[in-house]
Scaffold this motif. Sequence first.
Motif, PDB file in Angstrom:
ATOM      1  N   PHE A 176       4.895  -7.224  -0.921  1.00 34.73           N
ATOM      2  CA  PHE A 176       4.890  -7.767   0.438  1.00 34.73           C
ATOM      3  C   PHE A 176       5.789  -9.007   0.493  1.00 34.73           C
ATOM      4  O   PHE A 176       5.790  -9.816  -0.437  1.00 34.73           O
ATOM      5  CB  PHE A 176       3.476  -8.169   0.861  1.00 34.73           C
ATOM      6  CG  PHE A 176       2.490  -7.033   0.907  1.00 34.73           C
ATOM      7  CD1 PHE A 176       2.668  -5.976   1.787  1.00 34.73           C
ATOM      8  CD2 PHE A 176       1.376  -7.017   0.065  1.00 34.73           C
ATOM      9  CE1 PHE A 176       1.760  -4.924   1.837  1.00 34.73           C
ATOM     10  CE2 PHE A 176       0.470  -5.982   0.109  1.00 34.73           C
ATOM     11  CZ  PHE A 176       0.661  -4.930   0.995  1.00 34.73           C
TER      12      PHE A 176
ATOM     13  N   ARG B 279       5.053  -6.520  12.089  1.00 33.61           N
ATOM     14  CA  ARG B 279       5.076  -6.790  10.649  1.00 33.61           C
ATOM     15  C   ARG B 279       3.730  -7.346  10.185  1.00 33.61           C
ATOM     16  O   ARG B 279       3.257  -6.992   9.100  1.00 33.61           O
ATOM     17  CB  ARG B 279       6.198  -7.764  10.298  1.00 33.61           C
ATOM     18  CG  ARG B 279       6.239  -8.125   8.816  1.00 33.61           C
ATOM     19  CD  ARG B 279       7.475  -8.883   8.456  1.00 33.61           C
ATOM     20  NE  ARG B 279       8.651  -8.029   8.570  1.00 33.61           N
ATOM     21  CZ  ARG B 279       9.895  -8.458   8.379  1.00 33.61           C
ATOM     22  NH1 ARG B 279      10.111  -9.743   8.084  1.00 33.61           N
ATOM     23  NH2 ARG B 279      10.911  -7.646   8.487  1.00 33.61           N
TER      24      ARG B 279
ATOM     25  N   LEU C 263       1.520  -4.403   9.909  1.00 35.62           N
ATOM     26  CA  LEU C 263       1.951  -3.532   8.813  1.00 35.62           C
ATOM     27  C   LEU C 263       1.512  -4.110   7.467  1.00 35.62           C
ATOM     28  O   LEU C 263       0.933  -3.409   6.629  1.00 35.62           O
ATOM     29  CB  LEU C 263       3.468  -3.362   8.852  1.00 35.62           C
ATOM     30  CG  LEU C 263       4.068  -2.312   7.914  1.00 35.62           C
ATOM     31  CD1 LEU C 263       3.618  -0.913   8.317  1.00 35.62           C
ATOM     32  CD2 LEU C 263       5.595  -2.389   7.921  1.00 35.62           C
ATOM     33  N   ILE C 264       1.773  -5.391   7.271  1.00 33.56           N
ATOM     34  CA  ILE C 264       1.371  -6.040   6.024  1.00 33.56           C
ATOM     35  C   ILE C 264      -0.154  -6.116   5.931  1.00 33.56           C
ATOM     36  O   ILE C 264      -0.732  -5.895   4.857  1.00 33.56           O
ATOM     37  CB  ILE C 264       1.983  -7.452   5.931  1.00 33.56           C
ATOM     38  CG1 ILE C 264       3.506  -7.347   5.792  1.00 33.56           C
ATOM     39  CG2 ILE C 264       1.400  -8.220   4.746  1.00 33.56           C
ATOM     40  CD1 ILE C 264       4.220  -8.684   5.847  1.00 33.56           C
TER      41      ILE C 264
ATOM     42  N   LEU D  62      -2.370  -4.062   7.162  1.00 33.17           N
ATOM     43  CA  LEU D  62      -2.888  -2.743   6.793  1.00 33.17           C
ATOM     44  C   LEU D  62      -2.662  -2.485   5.305  1.00 33.17           C
ATOM     45  O   LEU D  62      -3.544  -1.965   4.609  1.00 33.17           O
ATOM     46  CB  LEU D  62      -2.193  -1.653   7.622  1.00 33.17           C
ATOM     47  CG  LEU D  62      -2.584  -1.578   9.097  1.00 33.17           C
ATOM     48  CD1 LEU D  62      -1.615  -0.679   9.863  1.00 33.17           C
ATOM     49  CD2 LEU D  62      -4.006  -1.064   9.252  1.00 33.17           C
ATOM     50  N   GLY D  63      -1.479  -2.850   4.835  1.00 32.87           N
ATOM     51  CA  GLY D  63      -1.177  -2.654   3.422  1.00 32.87           C
ATOM     52  C   GLY D  63      -2.063  -3.499   2.524  1.00 32.87           C
ATOM     53  O   GLY D  63      -2.559  -3.026   1.490  1.00 32.87           O
TER      54      GLY D  63
ATOM     55  N   VAL E 215      -0.068   0.800  -2.870  1.00 31.79           N
ATOM     56  CA  VAL E 215       0.681   0.539  -1.638  1.00 31.79           C
ATOM     57  C   VAL E 215       2.074   0.048  -1.991  1.00 31.79           C
ATOM     58  O   VAL E 215       2.267  -0.607  -3.023  1.00 31.79           O
ATOM     59  CB  VAL E 215      -0.043  -0.531  -0.783  1.00 31.79           C
ATOM     60  CG1 VAL E 215       0.736  -0.828   0.496  1.00 31.79           C
ATOM     61  CG2 VAL E 215      -1.462  -0.079  -0.439  1.00 31.79           C
TER      62      VAL E 215
ATOM     63  N   TYR F  69       5.336  -1.815   0.228  1.00 35.23           N
ATOM     64  CA  TYR F  69       6.007  -2.263   1.452  1.00 35.23           C
ATOM     65  C   TYR F  69       7.509  -2.284   1.186  1.00 35.23           C
ATOM     66  O   TYR F  69       7.958  -2.781   0.147  1.00 35.23           O
ATOM     67  CB  TYR F  69       5.522  -3.659   1.845  1.00 35.23           C
ATOM     68  CG  TYR F  69       6.380  -4.309   2.921  1.00 35.23           C
ATOM     69  CD1 TYR F  69       6.031  -4.217   4.261  1.00 35.23           C
ATOM     70  CD2 TYR F  69       7.548  -4.988   2.588  1.00 35.23           C
ATOM     71  CE1 TYR F  69       6.828  -4.786   5.238  1.00 35.23           C
ATOM     72  CE2 TYR F  69       8.351  -5.562   3.556  1.00 35.23           C
ATOM     73  CZ  TYR F  69       7.988  -5.461   4.885  1.00 35.23           C
ATOM     74  OH  TYR F  69       8.791  -6.011   5.856  1.00 35.23           O
TER      75      TYR F  69
ATOM     76  N   LEU G 293      -0.397   4.547   0.353  1.00 36.69           N
ATOM     77  CA  LEU G 293       0.139   4.101   1.641  1.00 36.69           C
ATOM     78  C   LEU G 293       1.548   3.558   1.436  1.00 36.69           C
ATOM     79  O   LEU G 293       1.760   2.672   0.608  1.00 36.69           O
ATOM     80  CB  LEU G 293      -0.749   3.009   2.246  1.00 36.69           C
ATOM     81  CG  LEU G 293      -0.260   2.402   3.572  1.00 36.69           C
ATOM     82  CD1 LEU G 293      -0.229   3.454   4.678  1.00 36.69           C
ATOM     83  CD2 LEU G 293      -1.146   1.224   3.985  1.00 36.69           C
TER      84      LEU G 293
ATOM     85  N   CYS H 105       4.346   1.539   3.456  1.00 36.92           N
ATOM     86  CA  CYS H 105       4.569   0.716   4.644  1.00 36.92           C
ATOM     87  C   CYS H 105       6.072   0.577   4.859  1.00 36.92           C
ATOM     88  O   CYS H 105       6.747  -0.135   4.094  1.00 36.92           O
ATOM     89  CB  CYS H 105       3.933  -0.666   4.465  1.00 36.92           C
ATOM     90  SG  CYS H 105       2.135  -0.626   4.273  1.00 36.92           S
TER      91      CYS H 105
ATOM     92  N   ASP I   6       9.059  -0.669   7.094  1.00 38.02           N
ATOM     93  CA  ASP I   6       9.331  -1.663   8.135  1.00 38.02           C
ATOM     94  C   ASP I   6      10.760  -1.522   8.673  1.00 38.02           C
ATOM     95  O   ASP I   6      11.640  -0.959   8.030  1.00 38.02           O
ATOM     96  CB  ASP I   6       9.131  -3.067   7.563  1.00 38.02           C
ATOM     97  CG  ASP I   6       8.877  -4.110   8.649  1.00 38.02           C
ATOM     98  OD1 ASP I   6       8.860  -3.756   9.839  1.00 38.02           O
ATOM     99  OD2 ASP I   6       8.694  -5.292   8.296  1.00 38.02           O
TER     100      ASP I   6
ATOM    101  N   ALA J 288       2.888   4.229   7.088  1.00 33.96           N
ATOM    102  CA  ALA J 288       2.783   3.337   8.250  1.00 33.96           C
ATOM    103  C   ALA J 288       4.184   2.827   8.556  1.00 33.96           C
ATOM    104  O   ALA J 288       4.853   2.278   7.675  1.00 33.96           O
ATOM    105  CB  ALA J 288       1.838   2.182   7.962  1.00 33.96           C
TER     106      ALA J 288
END
Length: 266
Positions: free
Chosen positions: A78, A126, A129-130, A132-133, A143, A145, A176, A178, A180, A209
């Motif tokens: 992240f 964002r 998104l972060i 959720l991650g 996960v 990102y 997951l 993510c 972006d 996501a």
Amino acid sequence: MTTTTSKTTTGDAAAHASIGAAARELQLPTVRAEAGRLAELADRERQTHLRYLADVLAAEVDDRTERRRTRHINDAKFPRLKRLSDFNIDAVPTIGATTLGQLAAGQYMDAGEPIVLLGDSGTGQRHLLIGLGLAACEQGRRVRYITTAQLVNELVEAADERVLSRVVARYGRLDLLCLDELGYVQIDPRGAELLFQIITEREERASIAIATNLPFSEWGTVFPDPCLVSAIVDRVTFNAHIIETGTQSYRLRTSKTTRSRSRKPA
């Protein structure tokens, strides 16, 4: 009396050494570190042997869970940590607390359902998104990102180095993904096809996501092939949770509010 105490001390030292050796062999670092302290506590509180054993094992499990959580967060890469609980729902009326709570629980990942966050820059995509991650990481899930441009570049390099199948499989194993900034950079035909492989690899099996500033009708400005656009949209919207964050920048409104407050006389 002195002899008895001496024997007890010697026996305890031997027991500690034995526990340390066994814990090292079984890779139980917390048991090795906490066994002595918890034994003293058990002695003071007159706990049973079973209670002491349960406390030692619980300490190991708790520590291992925390290490796994930290490892998952680090592996996710992240850019910064943002929690769903810190998201200002009042600033985005289209998103309810119930919706965020349900998504935070992570059942959508069990079903392999996608999430699409639609909205202009600065509207909280964002953060969501972060968030959720991060919630997924704290549940022990794997996960990653990454921005769309970064992922496409990584896939192109992997294809050039003949390791594409390995990279696609690695992304396929995530609980997951993510993704972006879909819509900020135009993707060439080769990059679009490679990204499609990732999406297909995860279809109905593992969640993705996506945060985007474009409505689905404008995804053709990102992906050059109309047929590919249709296939991508079809896959990321099937059984998807689509959340619209709006068009008004939350950051801009916050800045204006802060400036207004600072100008008011005391």
